[in-house]
Design a protein around this motif. Structure first.
Motif, PDB file in Angstrom:
ATOM      1  N   ILE A  29       0.759  -1.167  -0.019  1.00  0.00           N
ATOM      2  CA  ILE A  29       0.036  -0.007  -0.014  1.00  0.00           C
ATOM      3  C   ILE A  29       0.956   1.414  -0.118  1.00  0.00           C
ATOM      4  CG2 ILE A  29      -1.842   1.220   1.351  1.00  0.00           C
ATOM      5  CD1 ILE A  29      -2.755  -1.238   2.285  1.00  0.00           C
ATOM      6  N   ALA A  30       2.125   1.137   0.795  1.00  0.00           N
ATOM      7  CA  ALA A  30       2.786   2.335   0.818  1.00  0.00           C
ATOM      8  C   ALA A  30       3.462   2.761  -0.416  1.00  0.00           C
ATOM      9  CB  ALA A  30       3.751   2.246   1.952  1.00  0.00           C
ATOM     10  N   LYS A  31       3.982   1.699  -1.034  1.00  0.00           N
ATOM     11  CA  LYS A  31       4.640   1.899  -2.347  1.00  0.00           C
ATOM     12  C   LYS A  31       3.866   2.676  -3.432  1.00  0.00           C
ATOM     13  CE  LYS A  31       8.071   1.857  -4.942  1.00  0.00           C
ATOM     14  NZ  LYS A  31       9.282   2.485  -5.009  1.00  0.00           N
ATOM     15  N   VAL A  32       2.448   1.975  -3.559  1.00  0.00           N
ATOM     16  CA  VAL A  32       1.687   2.441  -4.311  1.00  0.00           C
ATOM     17  C   VAL A  32       1.205   3.989  -4.101  1.00  0.00           C
ATOM     18  CG1 VAL A  32      -0.906   2.395  -5.264  1.00  0.00           C
ATOM     19  CG2 VAL A  32       0.445   0.054  -4.675  1.00  0.00           C
ATOM     20  N   ALA A  33       1.182   4.228  -2.993  1.00  0.00           N
ATOM     21  CA  ALA A  33       0.978   5.631  -2.541  1.00  0.00           C
ATOM     22  C   ALA A  33       1.834   6.493  -2.764  1.00  0.00           C
ATOM     23  CB  ALA A  33       0.219   5.847  -0.973  1.00  0.00           C
ATOM     24  N   MET A  34       3.198   6.040  -2.662  1.00  0.00           N
ATOM     25  CA  MET A  34       4.362   7.061  -2.874  1.00  0.00           C
ATOM     26  C   MET A  34       4.463   7.093  -4.546  1.00  0.00           C
ATOM     27  SD  MET A  34       7.292   6.222  -0.062  1.00  0.00           S
ATOM     28  CE  MET A  34       7.244   4.408  -0.165  1.00  0.00           C
ATOM     29  N   ASN A  35       4.244   5.943  -5.390  1.00  0.00           N
ATOM     30  CA  ASN A  35       4.294   6.098  -6.736  1.00  0.00           C
ATOM     31  C   ASN A  35       3.234   7.243  -7.150  1.00  0.00           C
ATOM     32  OD1 ASN A  35       6.047   4.268  -7.109  1.00  0.00           O
ATOM     33  ND2 ASN A  35       4.649   2.394  -7.390  1.00  0.00           N
ATOM     34  N   ALA A  36       2.052   7.366  -6.407  1.00  0.00           N
ATOM     35  CA  ALA A  36       1.155   8.239  -6.742  1.00  0.00           C
ATOM     36  C   ALA A  36       1.453  10.014  -6.326  1.00  0.00           C
ATOM     37  CB  ALA A  36      -0.184   7.990  -6.364  1.00  0.00           C
ATOM     38  N   GLY A  37       2.488  10.143  -5.816  1.00  0.00           N
ATOM     39  CA  GLY A  37       3.004  11.201  -5.559  1.00  0.00           C
ATOM     40  C   GLY A  37       3.096  11.540  -3.963  1.00  0.00           C
ATOM     41  N   MET A  38       2.808  10.750  -2.950  1.00  0.00           N
ATOM     42  CA  MET A  38       2.943  10.918  -1.568  1.00  0.00           C
ATOM     43  C   MET A  38       4.294  10.843  -1.099  1.00  0.00           C
ATOM     44  SD  MET A  38       0.942   9.072   1.525  1.00  0.00           S
ATOM     45  CE  MET A  38       0.609  10.277   3.108  1.00  0.00           C
ATOM     46  N   GLN A  39       4.793  11.936  -0.271  1.00  0.00           N
ATOM     47  CA  GLN A  39       6.041  11.979   0.079  1.00  0.00           C
ATOM     48  C   GLN A  39       6.203  11.214   1.275  1.00  0.00           C
ATOM     49  OE1 GLN A  39       8.586  13.949  -1.511  1.00  0.00           O
ATOM     50  NE2 GLN A  39       6.801  13.985  -3.003  1.00  0.00           N
ATOM     51  N   PRO A  40       7.449  10.314   1.483  1.00  0.00           N
ATOM     52  CA  PRO A  40       7.831   9.432   2.412  1.00  0.00           C
ATOM     53  C   PRO A  40       7.733   9.916   3.788  1.00  0.00           C
ATOM     54  CG  PRO A  40       9.777   9.590   0.928  1.00  0.00           C
ATOM     55  CD  PRO A  40       8.772  10.563   0.379  1.00  0.00           C
ATOM     56  N   LEU A  41       8.292  11.047   3.733  1.00  0.00           N
ATOM     57  CA  LEU A  41       8.387  11.986   5.034  1.00  0.00           C
ATOM     58  C   LEU A  41       6.979  12.223   5.730  1.00  0.00           C
ATOM     59  CD1 LEU A  41      11.839  13.999   5.015  1.00  0.00           C
ATOM     60  CD2 LEU A  41      11.373  11.817   5.853  1.00  0.00           C
ATOM     61  N   VAL A  42       6.259  12.696   4.641  1.00  0.00           N
ATOM     62  CA  VAL A  42       4.861  12.802   5.254  1.00  0.00           C
ATOM     63  C   VAL A  42       3.817  11.700   5.596  1.00  0.00           C
ATOM     64  CG1 VAL A  42       2.661  13.932   4.383  1.00  0.00           C
ATOM     65  CG2 VAL A  42       4.887  15.106   3.762  1.00  0.00           C
ATOM     66  N   ALA A 240       8.674  18.624   8.017  1.00  0.00           N
ATOM     67  CA  ALA A 240       8.253  19.722   7.622  1.00  0.00           C
ATOM     68  C   ALA A 240       9.201  20.622   7.078  1.00  0.00           C
ATOM     69  CB  ALA A 240       7.894  20.724   9.081  1.00  0.00           C
ATOM     70  N   GLY A 241      10.489  20.393   7.118  1.00  0.00           N
ATOM     71  CA  GLY A 241      11.720  21.310   6.312  1.00  0.00           C
ATOM     72  C   GLY A 241      11.256  20.999   4.794  1.00  0.00           C
ATOM     73  N   PRO A 242      11.580  19.790   4.203  1.00  0.00           N
ATOM     74  CA  PRO A 242      11.489  19.541   2.625  1.00  0.00           C
ATOM     75  C   PRO A 242      10.070  19.692   2.224  1.00  0.00           C
ATOM     76  CG  PRO A 242      12.081  17.591   3.820  1.00  0.00           C
ATOM     77  CD  PRO A 242      11.904  18.314   4.927  1.00  0.00           C
ATOM     78  N   ASN A 243       9.093  19.743   3.179  1.00  0.00           N
ATOM     79  CA  ASN A 243       7.834  19.502   2.615  1.00  0.00           C
ATOM     80  C   ASN A 243       6.833  20.666   3.459  1.00  0.00           C
ATOM     81  OD1 ASN A 243       7.730  16.719   1.134  1.00  0.00           O
ATOM     82  ND2 ASN A 243       8.656  16.156   3.297  1.00  0.00           N
ATOM     83  N   HIS A 244       7.270  21.853   3.394  1.00  0.00           N
ATOM     84  CA  HIS A 244       6.683  22.941   3.971  1.00  0.00           C
ATOM     85  C   HIS A 244       5.290  23.423   3.211  1.00  0.00           C
ATOM     86  CE1 HIS A 244       9.797  24.280   1.056  1.00  0.00           C
ATOM     87  NE2 HIS A 244       8.996  25.254   0.891  1.00  0.00           N
ATOM     88  N   ALA A 247      -0.038  21.850   0.251  1.00  0.00           N
ATOM     89  CA  ALA A 247      -0.491  20.644  -0.792  1.00  0.00           C
ATOM     90  C   ALA A 247       0.199  19.284  -0.591  1.00  0.00           C
ATOM     91  CB  ALA A 247      -0.385  21.135  -2.164  1.00  0.00           C
ATOM     92  N   GLN A 248       1.289  19.440   0.215  1.00  0.00           N
ATOM     93  CA  GLN A 248       2.155  18.327   0.120  1.00  0.00           C
ATOM     94  C   GLN A 248       1.623  17.437   1.278  1.00  0.00           C
ATOM     95  OE1 GLN A 248       6.051  20.338   0.331  1.00  0.00           O
ATOM     96  NE2 GLN A 248       6.566  19.055  -1.327  1.00  0.00           N
ATOM     97  N   TRP A 249       0.820  18.095   2.111  1.00  0.00           N
ATOM     98  CA  TRP A 249       0.214  17.216   3.583  1.00  0.00           C
ATOM     99  C   TRP A 249      -1.228  16.788   3.112  1.00  0.00           C
ATOM    100  CZ3 TRP A 249       2.975  16.049   7.899  1.00  0.00           C
ATOM    101  CH2 TRP A 249       4.358  16.572   7.915  1.00  0.00           C
ATOM    102  N   SER A 250      -1.673  16.887   1.989  1.00  0.00           N
ATOM    103  CA  SER A 250      -2.976  16.883   1.745  1.00  0.00           C
ATOM    104  C   SER A 250      -3.274  15.259   1.664  1.00  0.00           C
ATOM    105  CB  SER A 250      -3.380  17.214   0.258  1.00  0.00           C
ATOM    106  OG  SER A 250      -4.794  16.943   0.042  1.00  0.00           O
ATOM    107  N   LEU A 251      -4.627  14.773   2.335  1.00  0.00           N
ATOM    108  CA  LEU A 251      -4.893  13.403   2.385  1.00  0.00           C
ATOM    109  C   LEU A 251      -6.137  13.297   1.323  1.00  0.00           C
ATOM    110  CD1 LEU A 251      -4.317  12.338   6.023  1.00  0.00           C
ATOM    111  CD2 LEU A 251      -2.901  11.805   4.096  1.00  0.00           C
ATOM    112  N   ALA A 252      -6.147  14.203   0.558  1.00  0.00           N
ATOM    113  CA  ALA A 252      -7.391  14.156  -0.275  1.00  0.00           C
ATOM    114  C   ALA A 252      -7.519  12.878  -1.280  1.00  0.00           C
ATOM    115  CB  ALA A 252      -7.656  15.235  -1.380  1.00  0.00           C
ATOM    116  N   ASN A 253      -6.062  12.251  -1.671  1.00  0.00           N
ATOM    117  CA  ASN A 253      -5.949  11.159  -2.560  1.00  0.00           C
ATOM    118  C   ASN A 253      -6.399  10.045  -1.724  1.00  0.00           C
ATOM    119  OD1 ASN A 253      -4.451   8.789  -3.655  1.00  0.00           O
ATOM    120  ND2 ASN A 253      -4.222  10.095  -5.263  1.00  0.00           N
ATOM    121  N   PRO A 254      -7.193   9.127  -1.952  1.00  0.00           N
ATOM    122  CA  PRO A 254      -7.637   7.840  -1.287  1.00  0.00           C
ATOM    123  C   PRO A 254      -6.516   7.041  -1.079  1.00  0.00           C
ATOM    124  CG  PRO A 254      -9.246   8.311  -3.017  1.00  0.00           C
ATOM    125  CD  PRO A 254      -8.038   9.246  -3.516  1.00  0.00           C
ATOM    126  N   GLY A 255      -5.703   6.839  -1.871  1.00  0.00           N
ATOM    127  CA  GLY A 255      -4.473   5.900  -1.779  1.00  0.00           C
ATOM    128  C   GLY A 255      -3.539   6.475  -0.648  1.00  0.00           C
TER     129      GLY A 255
END
Length: 387
Positions: A29-42, A240-244, A247-255
């Motif tokens: 699940i995590a690999k699919v989410a990161m492939n869709a654009g979710m940042q690993p630190l977030v 918070a440093g590299p993802n300030h 939009a990078q913290w949005s959980l709108a994407n179901p994945g």
């Protein structure tokens, strides 16, 4: 009564198998989410936030009458646990996973039993006992687990002709292509694998630290809640440093939402609590040796849900992993039986009976038994000493 003790002795084994199944689902699940654009630190930060929220009611209601006093030294020890088991382990692993593939991530994570065994011996939590059959079983079983994990990951062989599962509920075609492209672009880079090895080392340190914390504070839900709470603050500050950008913290994407909820509730809240409880009952090495099962479960889930093929290397590696796991469990159970029957005052600080005559007689008796009680009630003595 004996049957009841036997079932309770098997409980840590069942619990750790379920924990590995949970972690296997997270890898997909995590690999699919990161492939869709979710940042690993977030993802790591959200994982700790959801874990803290999920653990709060469990810690309050289940341990409100049995929780020991929380002291400053205890909080300091839990802080180090959060820094190694939560922040260090997960930040390094998810960044390494983004720079590699789930297969490489799982394979290199299986250095954990070897690292934990070395650290547990150095910190006097385990004895090698290489001259005894129990010590040989632990050493050879650990090597067998790690070796089987390497075979399963890096040797394919011919395809095993089995029908498809017909339950491919995750469409990972794009994600698989992305993973292949990412792996190809970083084939000459050692950063991803090195980060994953660092994650395994941090995880091994946590096993050793958690074993000590569990001795003085046998409240796994409260301990895990405090650890996840501290870890969430640490991970938010790091992310918070590299993802300030908001939009990078949005959980709108179901994945992204699914990955955050699953990893937080299943893998951190339940995973940490059940692992801490198992360490309290059976020790750090016992728990760490279940990690290679992750590769077996990932292989099965990949076949069932992602439509991937199973290879002969998967079968061979799985046999080695199961055999190694069985050998370690058998060796641990034999050691605990020997310590339990040794006369009072004839067990040294490493858990080795001093009386060679009594020790050798009992070892011979144990060797004549079928090794079917590997996960049996051997943990009762340890549990009684902790609870």
């Amino acid at each position: 009564m004996a049957a009841e003790k036997g079932l309770m002795g098997l409980l840590p084994l069942v619990v750790m198998v379920l924990v590995q199944v949970g972690y296997a689902g997270m890898n997909v699940i995590a690999k699919v989410a990161m492939n869709a654009g979710m940042q690993p630190l977030v993802l790591v930060a959200y994982r700790q936030i959801f874990a803290t929220v999920a653990l709060a009611p469990l810690a309050f209601y289940l341990e409100r009458n049995t929780r020991p006093k929380i002291t400053i030294p205890l909080l300091v020890n839990i802080f180090w646990c959060s820094l190694t088991g939560v922040t260090g382990n997960q930040v390094l692993y998810f960044i390494g996973l983004q720079l590699s593939t789930p297969t490489i991530g799982c394979a290199l994570s299986n250095t954990l039993p070897a690292l934990t065994f070395v650290l547990a011996v150095l910190f006097r939590q385990e004895s090698v006992g290489i001259k005894r059959i129990s010590g040989q079983a632990k050493v050879m079983g650990t090597i067998c687990c790690v070796g089987g994990a390497m075979v399963l990951s890096f040797y394919h062989g011919h395809i095993i002709k089995i029908p498809e599962s017909g339950i491919h509920v995750i469409d990972n075609a794009a994600g698989g292509a992305g993973a292949s492209s990412s792996a190809a672009s970083t084939a000459m880079s050692f950063l991803g694998p090195l980060l994953i090895i660092g994650s395994a080392l941090s995880w091994a340190v946590w096993f050793v630290l958690q074993a000590r914390v569990s001795e003085s504070f046998p409240a796994p839900y409260t301990c895990s809640w405090l650890m996840c709470f501290m870890g969430s603050i640490q991970c938010i500050l790091i992310a918070a440093g590299p993802n300030h950008h908001v939009a990078q913290w949005s959980l709108a994407n179901p994945g992204a939402l699914s990955a955050a909820l699953y990893s937080g509730v299943v893998c951190s809240a339940l995973g940490f609590s059940l692992t801490a409880w198992s360490i309290q009952k059976r020790g750090a090495l016992y728990v760490s040796v279940f990690t290679p099962l992750l590769l077996v479960v990932v292989a099965v889930l990949s076949w069932a849900f992602l439509g991937e093929k199973l290879f002969m290397g998967t079968l061979i590696g799985s046999v080695f992993i199961i055999g190694g796991l069985y050998a370690v469990l058998w060796g641990k159970d034999m050691e605990e039986k020997l310590v339990a029957v040794a006369p009072l005052g004839e067990v040294d600080k490493h858990g080795d009976p001093v009386s060679t005559m009594v020790f050798n007689k009992e070892e011979q008796d144990v060797e004549l038994q079928l090794p079917a009680a590997a996960g049996g009630g051997g943990g009762d003595g340890r549990a009684a000493g902790v609870a």
